[in-house]
Design an enzyme around this catalytic site. Structure first.
Site, PDB file in Angstrom:
ATOM      1  N   LYS A 273       0.836  -1.221   0.000  1.00  0.00           N
ATOM      2  CA  LYS A 273       0.000   0.000   0.000  1.00  0.00           C
ATOM      3  C   LYS A 273       0.865   1.263   0.000  1.00  0.00           C
ATOM      4  O   LYS A 273       0.649   2.175  -0.777  1.00  0.00           O
ATOM      5  CB  LYS A 273      -0.905  -0.032   1.232  1.00  0.00           C
ATOM      6  CG  LYS A 273      -1.495   1.312   1.615  1.00  0.00           C
ATOM      7  CD  LYS A 273      -2.388   1.218   2.834  1.00  0.00           C
ATOM      8  CE  LYS A 273      -1.737   1.581   4.149  1.00  0.00           C
ATOM      9  NZ  LYS A 273      -1.441   3.005   4.352  1.00  0.00           N
ATOM     10  N   ASN A 274       1.862   1.296   0.897  1.00  0.00           N
ATOM     11  CA  ASN A 274       2.636   2.526   1.058  1.00  0.00           C
ATOM     12  C   ASN A 274       3.572   2.796  -0.113  1.00  0.00           C
ATOM     13  O   ASN A 274       4.208   3.848  -0.168  1.00  0.00           O
ATOM     14  CB  ASN A 274       3.439   2.493   2.368  1.00  0.00           C
ATOM     15  CG  ASN A 274       2.545   2.704   3.567  1.00  0.00           C
ATOM     16  OD1 ASN A 274       1.352   2.977   3.420  1.00  0.00           O
ATOM     17  ND2 ASN A 274       3.109   2.577   4.769  1.00  0.00           N
TER      18      ASN A 274
ATOM     19  N   ARG B  59      -4.427  10.171   4.232  1.00  0.00           N
ATOM     20  CA  ARG B  59      -3.251  11.020   4.476  1.00  0.00           C
ATOM     21  C   ARG B  59      -2.377  11.129   3.221  1.00  0.00           C
ATOM     22  O   ARG B  59      -1.777  12.164   2.966  1.00  0.00           O
ATOM     23  CB  ARG B  59      -2.438  10.448   5.646  1.00  0.00           C
ATOM     24  CG  ARG B  59      -1.054  11.059   5.732  1.00  0.00           C
ATOM     25  CD  ARG B  59      -0.572  11.310   7.118  1.00  0.00           C
ATOM     26  NE  ARG B  59       0.750  11.919   7.105  1.00  0.00           N
ATOM     27  CZ  ARG B  59       0.992  13.162   7.471  1.00  0.00           C
ATOM     28  NH1 ARG B  59       0.033  13.942   7.874  1.00  0.00           N
ATOM     29  NH2 ARG B  59       2.229  13.634   7.440  1.00  0.00           N
TER      30      ARG B  59
ATOM     31  N   ASP C  55       5.083   0.956  12.017  1.00  0.00           N
ATOM     32  CA  ASP C  55       3.871   0.258  11.565  1.00  0.00           C
ATOM     33  C   ASP C  55       3.834  -1.187  12.061  1.00  0.00           C
ATOM     34  O   ASP C  55       2.794  -1.849  11.952  1.00  0.00           O
ATOM     35  CB  ASP C  55       3.784   0.279  10.029  1.00  0.00           C
ATOM     36  CG  ASP C  55       3.416   1.665   9.512  1.00  0.00           C
ATOM     37  OD1 ASP C  55       3.078   2.540  10.325  1.00  0.00           O
ATOM     38  OD2 ASP C  55       3.476   1.870   8.289  1.00  0.00           O
TER      39      ASP C  55
ATOM     40  N   ARG D 158      -8.057  -0.917   5.575  1.00  0.00           N
ATOM     41  CA  ARG D 158      -7.310   0.123   4.857  1.00  0.00           C
ATOM     42  C   ARG D 158      -5.945  -0.396   4.431  1.00  0.00           C
ATOM     43  O   ARG D 158      -5.332   0.147   3.500  1.00  0.00           O
ATOM     44  CB  ARG D 158      -7.106   1.361   5.746  1.00  0.00           C
ATOM     45  CG  ARG D 158      -8.350   2.197   5.936  1.00  0.00           C
ATOM     46  CD  ARG D 158      -8.028   3.492   6.680  1.00  0.00           C
ATOM     47  NE  ARG D 158      -6.748   3.999   6.256  1.00  0.00           N
ATOM     48  CZ  ARG D 158      -5.753   4.375   7.062  1.00  0.00           C
ATOM     49  NH1 ARG D 158      -5.914   4.326   8.366  1.00  0.00           N
ATOM     50  NH2 ARG D 158      -4.610   4.808   6.583  1.00  0.00           N
TER      51      ARG D 158
ATOM     52  N   ARG E 190       0.538  14.368  13.250  1.00  0.00           N
ATOM     53  CA  ARG E 190       0.890  14.223  11.844  1.00  0.00           C
ATOM     54  C   ARG E 190       0.866  15.547  11.087  1.00  0.00           C
ATOM     55  O   ARG E 190       0.112  15.722  10.115  1.00  0.00           O
ATOM     56  CB  ARG E 190      -0.006  13.190  11.170  1.00  0.00           C
ATOM     57  CG  ARG E 190       0.044  11.853  11.861  1.00  0.00           C
ATOM     58  CD  ARG E 190      -0.617  10.770  11.092  1.00  0.00           C
ATOM     59  NE  ARG E 190       0.312  10.127  10.192  1.00  0.00           N
ATOM     60  CZ  ARG E 190       0.053   8.994   9.549  1.00  0.00           C
ATOM     61  NH1 ARG E 190      -1.084   8.399   9.700  1.00  0.00           N
ATOM     62  NH2 ARG E 190       0.935   8.462   8.739  1.00  0.00           N
TER      63      ARG E 190
ATOM     64  N   CYS F 183      -4.905   7.638   9.601  1.00  0.00           N
ATOM     65  CA  CYS F 183      -5.095   7.083  10.944  1.00  0.00           C
ATOM     66  C   CYS F 183      -4.917   8.168  11.995  1.00  0.00           C
ATOM     67  O   CYS F 183      -4.053   9.035  11.859  1.00  0.00           O
ATOM     68  CB  CYS F 183      -4.021   6.026  11.201  1.00  0.00           C
ATOM     69  SG  CYS F 183      -4.560   4.373  10.868  1.00  0.00           S
TER      70      CYS F 183
ATOM     71  N   ILE G 287       2.318  18.676   8.629  1.00  0.00           N
ATOM     72  CA  ILE G 287       3.003  18.595   7.331  1.00  0.00           C
ATOM     73  C   ILE G 287       3.999  19.754   7.169  1.00  0.00           C
ATOM     74  O   ILE G 287       4.316  20.162   6.060  1.00  0.00           O
ATOM     75  CB  ILE G 287       2.008  18.531   6.150  1.00  0.00           C
ATOM     76  CG1 ILE G 287       1.035  19.701   6.186  1.00  0.00           C
ATOM     77  CG2 ILE G 287       1.254  17.221   6.127  1.00  0.00           C
ATOM     78  CD1 ILE G 287       0.275  19.841   4.871  1.00  0.00           C
TER      79      ILE G 287
HETATM   80  C1  UD1 Z   1       4.617   7.007   6.168  1.00  0.00           C
HETATM   81  C2  UD1 Z   1       3.752   5.764   6.067  1.00  0.00           C
HETATM   82  C3  UD1 Z   1       3.262   5.335   7.443  1.00  0.00           C
HETATM   83  C4  UD1 Z   1       4.445   5.156   8.391  1.00  0.00           C
HETATM   84  C5  UD1 Z   1       5.319   6.409   8.394  1.00  0.00           C
HETATM   85  C6  UD1 Z   1       6.589   6.242   9.216  1.00  0.00           C
HETATM   86  C7  UD1 Z   1       2.702   6.011   3.905  1.00  0.00           C
HETATM   87  C8  UD1 Z   1       1.454   6.205   3.152  1.00  0.00           C
HETATM   88  N1  UD1 Z   1       2.610   6.050   5.226  1.00  0.00           N
HETATM   89  O1  UD1 Z   1       3.780   8.039   6.694  1.00  0.00           O
HETATM   90  O2  UD1 Z   1       2.565   4.094   7.299  1.00  0.00           O
HETATM   91  O3  UD1 Z   1       3.965   4.927   9.685  1.00  0.00           O
HETATM   92  O4  UD1 Z   1       5.712   6.734   7.045  1.00  0.00           O
HETATM   93  O5  UD1 Z   1       7.330   5.178   8.741  1.00  0.00           O
HETATM   94  O6  UD1 Z   1       3.753   5.775   3.348  1.00  0.00           O
HETATM   95  N2  UD1 Z   1       6.206  14.728  10.653  1.00  0.00           N
HETATM   96  C9  UD1 Z   1       6.202  16.050  11.015  1.00  0.00           C
HETATM   97  N3  UD1 Z   1       6.052  16.982  10.036  1.00  0.00           N
HETATM   98  C10 UD1 Z   1       5.922  16.642   8.713  1.00  0.00           C
HETATM   99  C11 UD1 Z   1       5.937  15.271   8.362  1.00  0.00           C
HETATM  100  C12 UD1 Z   1       6.070  14.330   9.361  1.00  0.00           C
HETATM  101  O7  UD1 Z   1       6.318  16.405  12.198  1.00  0.00           O
HETATM  102  O8  UD1 Z   1       5.800  17.531   7.860  1.00  0.00           O
HETATM  103  C13 UD1 Z   1       6.325  13.713  11.719  1.00  0.00           C
HETATM  104  C14 UD1 Z   1       5.067  12.845  11.797  1.00  0.00           C
HETATM  105  O9  UD1 Z   1       4.077  13.467  12.581  1.00  0.00           O
HETATM  106  C15 UD1 Z   1       5.617  11.595  12.408  1.00  0.00           C
HETATM  107  C16 UD1 Z   1       7.016  11.484  11.788  1.00  0.00           C
HETATM  108  O10 UD1 Z   1       7.359  12.806  11.371  1.00  0.00           O
HETATM  109  O11 UD1 Z   1       5.714  11.762  13.780  1.00  0.00           O
HETATM  110  C17 UD1 Z   1       7.113  10.526  10.628  1.00  0.00           C
HETATM  111  O12 UD1 Z   1       6.268  10.948   9.588  1.00  0.00           O
HETATM  112  P1  UD1 Z   1       6.511  10.581   8.053  1.00  0.00           P
HETATM  113  O13 UD1 Z   1       7.801   9.861   7.896  1.00  0.00           O
HETATM  114  O14 UD1 Z   1       6.282  11.805   7.245  1.00  0.00           O
HETATM  115  O15 UD1 Z   1       5.332   9.558   7.808  1.00  0.00           O
HETATM  116  P2  UD1 Z   1       4.255   9.553   6.656  1.00  0.00           P
HETATM  117  O16 UD1 Z   1       4.903   9.832   5.340  1.00  0.00           O
HETATM  118  O17 UD1 Z   1       3.074  10.344   7.048  1.00  0.00           O
END
Ligand code: UD1
Length: 417
Positions: free
Chosen positions: A22-23, A92, A305, A397, A121, A116, A123
């Site tokens: 999925k990811n 997301r 995960d 999901r 989370r 989730c 950006i």
């Molecule tokens: C992706 C995966 C998710 C996995 C995560 C970490 C997908 C669709 N999802 O999520 O399953 O759990 O990687 O391996 O690929 N953060 C910030 N600011 C940002 C971005 C992230 O503070 O702008 C924080 C997040 O809140 C979190 C951490 O960084 O605490 C990791 O996030 P990130 O690596 O961006 O995960 P995702 O890409 O959302």
């Protein structure tokens, strides 16, 4: 809401093929709109998140057709650059579309994304990286408005190796003037996969899998036919199910190198594991030893995960496991549910202290999020008596027909709609 009714305590035996990741498929779908030529992606899992992404793309004017596990994308008709709030909240990963819509349309309007409920989370890392590429960003009424007409290649440093932010920059910079580098980039296998996919479309990207990625912008990308990688989180979840329940299972169509961090722990705890090309064979007969100290971390660290399934597994291991969740601040919602089944777990901030009991006992529990829900299924499979897992829409999901997968291995699981 649908639920699983699990009559636990059965050993798992047989073989199973792991579905596509999925990811990985989600960013590949996002990348597909960077060209108006036809893209075909194989090994796409049939999951709610993938369907949501298809719905969002269709609403933007993209023609998307699924035939079995293949998805064909034709984005010649792409006309919109806005992802409405309702759709973004469902998924997301709609956040990656920011990079690819900007790459193609030079403008994007995206609502703050959902997914989730496992923490804040934010950006901010995505937005900071985009502004370093001279993308103009205006945040208004819950929407992020981006304008990349004056985008400029640059060296971008990520304050944290965010998977999504790394993917977004790769998507935007793939079609651009000049060379962009991403330092402190995420190193997850899904990033390598996105690089391979974009390069088969004619992009010039190098370094994925290391913390420095170089993206030499090109003027145009073209169509491709690609087979997506297997899902490492599904692989890990099934391995842990077998480790907990006992049995002998062969996992086909997977990649053991993606989950070294789990395999080494399972072996230390007493499982026999053999790996060869795309296969993993796991055999588990005795009660596992506890896992000691584990913390989640960015790849190649232990994946967040697979934290929830590991808590389920440690709940019946012999001894105490200390688990630190470093990635998401709100990812212990499965723990009170596991405790209803007799688990002995204490939580202090982001640390779980898990003292294994001999066997869990079935109970009525509720899946609060995707991976936490999977952990409850694992607990139910190994527990004595009946477990009912409610709200399995979260599980669906990310796991394709999880009930059928475990039934094929000898478990007693019924899905009730
Ligand atoms: C992706 C995966 C998710 C996995 C995560 C970490 C997908 C669709 N999802 O999520 O399953 O759990 O990687 O391996 O690929 N953060 C910030 N600011 C940002 C971005 C992230 O503070 O702008 C924080 C997040 O809140 C979190 C951490 O960084 O605490 C990791 O996030 P990130 O690596 O961006 O995960 P995702 O890409 O959302």
């Amino acid at each position: 809401m649908s639920k699983y009714v699990i009559n636990g305590g059965k050993k798992l035996n047989g073989d199973i093929t792991i579905h596509g990741a999925k990811n990985s498929v989600l960013p590949l779908l996002a990348a597909s709109i960077l060209t108006d030529e036809t893209i075909r992606i194989g090994n796409c899992p049939n999951l709610a998140d993938v369907e949501n992404m298809i719905r969002i793309l269709s609403a933007l004017g993209v023609q998307v057709e699924r035939e079995g596990n293949y998805i064909e994308i034709k984005s010649g008709g792409l006309f919109a650059y806005e992802i409405p709030k309702r759709q973004a909240k469902e998924l997301r990963s709609s956040v990656f579309l920011m990079g690819s819509i900007l790459g193609r349309m030079k403008k994007a309007k995206v609502a703050y994304p959902g997914g989730c409920d496992i923490g804040l989370r934010p950006i901010d890392i995505h937005l900071k990286a985009l502004s370093e590429l001279n993308v103009k960003i205006v945040e208004k009424y819950g929407y992020i408005n981006c304008d990349a007409t004056r985008m400029r290649a640059a060296n971008v440093f990520l304050d944290y190796p965010s998977v999504g932010a790394t993917e977004n920059i790769m998507l935007l910079a793939a079609i651009s003037d000049g060379t962009t580098t991403v330092s402190n980039a995420a190193r997850e296998p899904e990033i390598i996969e996105l690089q391979k996919f974009l390069n088969t479309m004619g992009a010039k990207i190098d370094g994925a899998g290391t913390s420095c990625i170089k993206i030499e912008g090109v003027q145009k990308l073209h169509g491709t036919d690609y087979y997506a990688m297997p899902d490492r989180i599904v692989t890990g979840t099934i391995l842990m199910a077998v480790a907990m329940c006992g049995g002998n299972v062969l996992l086909n169509g997977t990649n053991y190198t993606h989950i070294d961090s789990l395999i080494s722990k399972l072996v230390k705890s007493g499982c026999n594991i053999a790996v060869k090309s795309d296969k993993i064979c796991i055999q588990s007969s005795d009660r596992l030893a506890s896992m000691g100290y584990i913390e989640t971390g960015p790849y190649p660290g232990y994946p967040t995960d697979l934290q929830a399934p590991l808590v389920a597994l440690a709940s019946t291991a012999d001894g105490t496991t200390i688990l630190v969740e470093n990635i998401f601040e709100n990812r212990f919602k499965h723990i009170p549910e596991l405790c209803k089944m007799g688990a002995n777990i204490k939580v202090k901030d982001r640390i779980a202290f898990i003292t294994g009991v001999k066997q869990l006992t079935g109970a009525e529990v509720v899946a609060m999020d995707l991976r936490g829900g999977a952990a409850l299924v694992l607990a139910g499979l190994s527990a004595a008596q009946l477990t009912v897992v409610h709200d399995i829409q979260h599980i669906e999901r990310g796991y394709e027909e999880m009930d059928k997968c475990f039934v094929a291995l000898g478990a007693d699981v019924i899905k009730i709609n």
